[in-house]
Design a protein around this motif. Sequence first.
Motif, PDB file in Angstrom:
ATOM      1  N   MET A   1     -10.424  -2.472   4.424  1.00 29.35           N
ATOM      2  CA  MET A   1      -9.609  -2.784   3.248  1.00 29.35           C
ATOM      3  C   MET A   1      -9.201  -1.491   2.541  1.00 29.35           C
ATOM      4  O   MET A   1      -9.740  -0.426   2.812  1.00 29.35           O
ATOM      5  N   ARG A   2      -8.264  -1.621   1.645  1.00 31.13           N
ATOM      6  CA  ARG A   2      -7.669  -0.421   1.041  1.00 31.13           C
ATOM      7  C   ARG A   2      -7.708  -0.510  -0.491  1.00 31.13           C
ATOM      8  O   ARG A   2      -7.398  -1.554  -1.054  1.00 31.13           O
ATOM      9  N   VAL A   3      -8.127   0.591  -1.093  1.00 34.42           N
ATOM     10  CA  VAL A   3      -8.070   0.694  -2.556  1.00 34.42           C
ATOM     11  C   VAL A   3      -7.155   1.872  -2.917  1.00 34.42           C
ATOM     12  O   VAL A   3      -6.831   2.698  -2.058  1.00 34.42           O
ATOM     13  N   THR A   4      -6.732   1.907  -4.170  1.00 33.56           N
ATOM     14  CA  THR A   4      -5.961   3.045  -4.666  1.00 33.56           C
ATOM     15  C   THR A   4      -6.865   3.882  -5.552  1.00 33.56           C
ATOM     16  O   THR A   4      -7.549   3.346  -6.421  1.00 33.56           O
ATOM     17  N   VAL A   5      -6.867   5.185  -5.311  1.00 37.53           N
ATOM     18  CA  VAL A   5      -7.650   6.116  -6.137  1.00 37.53           C
ATOM     19  C   VAL A   5      -6.706   6.818  -7.109  1.00 37.53           C
ATOM     20  O   VAL A   5      -5.623   7.263  -6.712  1.00 37.53           O
ATOM     21  N   GLN A   6      -7.134   6.878  -8.380  1.00 37.73           N
ATOM     22  CA  GLN A   6      -6.386   7.615  -9.404  1.00 37.73           C
ATOM     23  C   GLN A   6      -7.296   8.701  -9.964  1.00 37.73           C
ATOM     24  O   GLN A   6      -8.484   8.436 -10.183  1.00 37.73           O
ATOM     25  N   VAL A   7      -6.740   9.878 -10.228  1.00 35.46           N
ATOM     26  CA  VAL A   7      -7.538  10.940 -10.855  1.00 35.46           C
ATOM     27  C   VAL A   7      -6.763  11.552 -12.017  1.00 35.46           C
ATOM     28  O   VAL A   7      -5.529  11.496 -12.053  1.00 35.46           O
ATOM     29  N   PHE A   8      -7.505  12.133 -12.933  1.00 33.79           N
ATOM     30  CA  PHE A   8      -6.914  12.650 -14.164  1.00 33.79           C
ATOM     31  C   PHE A   8      -7.292  14.105 -14.397  1.00 33.79           C
ATOM     32  O   PHE A   8      -8.300  14.596 -13.886  1.00 33.79           O
ATOM     33  N   ALA A   9      -6.478  14.762 -15.221  1.00 38.32           N
ATOM     34  CA  ALA A   9      -6.766  16.082 -15.785  1.00 38.32           C
ATOM     35  C   ALA A   9      -7.154  17.071 -14.677  1.00 38.32           C
ATOM     36  O   ALA A   9      -6.429  17.241 -13.705  1.00 38.32           O
ATOM     37  N   ARG A  10      -8.327  17.700 -14.824  1.00 37.30           N
ATOM     38  CA  ARG A  10      -8.749  18.744 -13.876  1.00 37.30           C
ATOM     39  C   ARG A  10      -8.850  18.199 -12.452  1.00 37.30           C
ATOM     40  O   ARG A  10      -8.515  18.888 -11.483  1.00 37.30           O
ATOM     41  N   LEU A  11      -9.297  16.938 -12.316  1.00 31.83           N
ATOM     42  CA  LEU A  11      -9.422  16.376 -10.965  1.00 31.83           C
ATOM     43  C   LEU A  11      -8.057  16.278 -10.295  1.00 31.83           C
ATOM     44  O   LEU A  11      -7.928  16.513  -9.091  1.00 31.83           O
ATOM     45  N   ARG A  12      -7.042  15.931 -11.089  1.00 29.75           N
ATOM     46  CA  ARG A  12      -5.690  15.835 -10.535  1.00 29.75           C
ATOM     47  C   ARG A  12      -5.223  17.210 -10.078  1.00 29.75           C
ATOM     48  O   ARG A  12      -4.639  17.349  -9.003  1.00 29.75           O
ATOM     49  N   GLU A  13      -5.509  18.221 -10.888  1.00 33.83           N
ATOM     50  CA  GLU A  13      -5.098  19.572 -10.512  1.00 33.83           C
ATOM     51  C   GLU A  13      -5.796  20.027  -9.240  1.00 33.83           C
ATOM     52  O   GLU A  13      -5.188  20.643  -8.373  1.00 33.83           O
ATOM     53  N   LEU A  14      -7.088  19.724  -9.125  1.00 34.48           N
ATOM     54  CA  LEU A  14      -7.851  20.148  -7.948  1.00 34.48           C
ATOM     55  C   LEU A  14      -7.367  19.436  -6.694  1.00 34.48           C
ATOM     56  O   LEU A  14      -7.299  20.021  -5.612  1.00 34.48           O
ATOM     57  N   ALA A  15      -7.047  18.145  -6.836  1.00 35.39           N
ATOM     58  CA  ALA A  15      -6.593  17.377  -5.671  1.00 35.39           C
ATOM     59  C   ALA A  15      -5.133  17.693  -5.341  1.00 35.39           C
ATOM     60  O   ALA A  15      -4.695  17.514  -4.206  1.00 35.39           O
ATOM     61  N   GLY A  16      -4.386  18.113  -6.357  1.00 35.27           N
ATOM     62  CA  GLY A  16      -2.965  18.393  -6.140  1.00 35.27           C
ATOM     63  C   GLY A  16      -2.111  17.138  -6.164  1.00 35.27           C
ATOM     64  O   GLY A  16      -0.923  17.177  -5.854  1.00 35.27           O
ATOM     65  N   ARG A  17      -2.714  16.007  -6.516  1.00 33.73           N
ATOM     66  CA  ARG A  17      -1.968  14.752  -6.671  1.00 33.73           C
ATOM     67  C   ARG A  17      -2.751  13.803  -7.565  1.00 33.73           C
ATOM     68  O   ARG A  17      -3.947  13.989  -7.786  1.00 33.73           O
ATOM     69  N   SER A  18      -2.080  12.794  -8.083  1.00 31.70           N
ATOM     70  CA  SER A  18      -2.716  11.938  -9.087  1.00 31.70           C
ATOM     71  C   SER A  18      -3.227  10.631  -8.497  1.00 31.70           C
ATOM     72  O   SER A  18      -4.024   9.933  -9.132  1.00 31.70           O
ATOM     73  N   GLU A  19      -2.798  10.312  -7.268  1.00 30.49           N
ATOM     74  CA  GLU A  19      -3.150   8.992  -6.740  1.00 30.49           C
ATOM     75  C   GLU A  19      -2.978   8.972  -5.233  1.00 30.49           C
ATOM     76  O   GLU A  19      -2.109   9.674  -4.705  1.00 30.49           O
ATOM     77  N   TRP A  20      -3.854   8.237  -4.541  1.00 27.83           N
ATOM     78  CA  TRP A  20      -3.722   8.112  -3.093  1.00 27.83           C
ATOM     79  C   TRP A  20      -4.442   6.849  -2.624  1.00 27.83           C
ATOM     80  O   TRP A  20      -5.334   6.358  -3.306  1.00 27.83           O
ATOM     81  N   PRO A  21      -4.043   6.343  -1.450  1.00 25.39           N
ATOM     82  CA  PRO A  21      -4.744   5.190  -0.895  1.00 25.39           C
ATOM     83  C   PRO A  21      -6.031   5.629  -0.204  1.00 25.39           C
ATOM     84  O   PRO A  21      -6.097   6.756   0.289  1.00 25.39           O
ATOM     85  N   CYS A  22      -7.030   4.758  -0.200  1.00 25.23           N
ATOM     86  CA  CYS A  22      -8.298   5.093   0.437  1.00 25.23           C
ATOM     87  C   CYS A  22      -8.780   3.858   1.204  1.00 25.23           C
ATOM     88  O   CYS A  22      -8.947   2.787   0.618  1.00 25.23           O
ATOM     89  N   ASP A  23      -8.976   4.004   2.501  1.00 28.06           N
ATOM     90  CA  ASP A  23      -9.455   2.884   3.323  1.00 28.06           C
ATOM     91  C   ASP A  23     -10.971   2.920   3.394  1.00 28.06           C
ATOM     92  O   ASP A  23     -11.550   3.942   3.749  1.00 28.06           O
ATOM     93  N   VAL A  24     -11.602   1.812   3.046  1.00 27.15           N
ATOM     94  CA  VAL A  24     -13.071   1.742   3.051  1.00 27.15           C
ATOM     95  C   VAL A  24     -13.522   0.462   3.752  1.00 27.15           C
ATOM     96  O   VAL A  24     -12.760  -0.499   3.901  1.00 27.15           O
ATOM     97  N   GLN A  25     -14.794   0.481   4.141  1.00 31.13           N
ATOM     98  CA  GLN A  25     -15.398  -0.706   4.767  1.00 31.13           C
ATOM     99  C   GLN A  25     -15.591  -1.795   3.711  1.00 31.13           C
ATOM    100  O   GLN A  25     -15.798  -1.493   2.537  1.00 31.13           O
ATOM    101  N   SER A  26     -15.563  -3.019   4.156  1.00 29.80           N
ATOM    102  CA  SER A  26     -15.886  -4.128   3.263  1.00 29.80           C
ATOM    103  C   SER A  26     -17.298  -3.909   2.693  1.00 29.80           C
ATOM    104  O   SER A  26     -18.198  -3.490   3.422  1.00 29.80           O
TER     105      SER A  26
END
Lengths: 81, 164
Positions: A1-26
Amino acid sequence: MRVTVQVFARLRELAGRSEWPCDVQSGATIAEVWQQSAAAYPALTAFTTAVSCARNEDFARMTATVQDGDVIAFLPPVSGG
Amino acid sequence: MSVPRFLVTSEPLSVERLASSLEAAARHAGEGCGGIATFVGVVRATHKGRVVTYLEYEAFQPLAMKAFDRIDAEIRAAWPDAGVGIHHRVGRLDVGEASVAIAAVAAHRDEAFRACRYAIERVKQVLPVWKHEYFADGDAWVEGAVADVDDEAARTRAREVACA
């Protein structure tokens, strides 16, 4: 299944983006979503002991289980006021 | 025009408008309003010896509203006769501008002061807002508290400061 990850402030700067999809196990927890995110964006690893989270725009615990379609937000330490 | 009790906004703040709106709402409830305590946080010109040029505040707005709900409920439980409002600014702020405005109304001064102090302590602990400081020679995110709305120790600390 898939969730959307959102990050803010310093985390966004470190990741270089504010949001991405993440596939995880049930049955995966928010902590597992974080681990996968930190593996994809290693600069985030420094925050592993200082991150808090929200699930679908409400406060959550890292031990909470995620559902397909959830939006999981990771927050660096806050500095309002 | 009615003033919301809890707000995250890119517009300049007015603690006077917030306070008078809370007073009007409290005037005829219970014992009525006998005092208003206010706190205004402003952008300081220096941080740890560095000269601040300006700041940027960022918020996770929908979660901030949830944090306000929690803080409001905590204050109602601790000081049932007090009412509080909190406005936080986001976006670019220059030195001297208000970043947060808090007003607490109560029948008597003691509860008003306590509720106001508790509110700013909880804002610092849990409100999902981030401060990015810009200096003449660089910039830095400020990292404060790891936000955990369920942390009883943090709530206790805020209550102790409020009641000192």
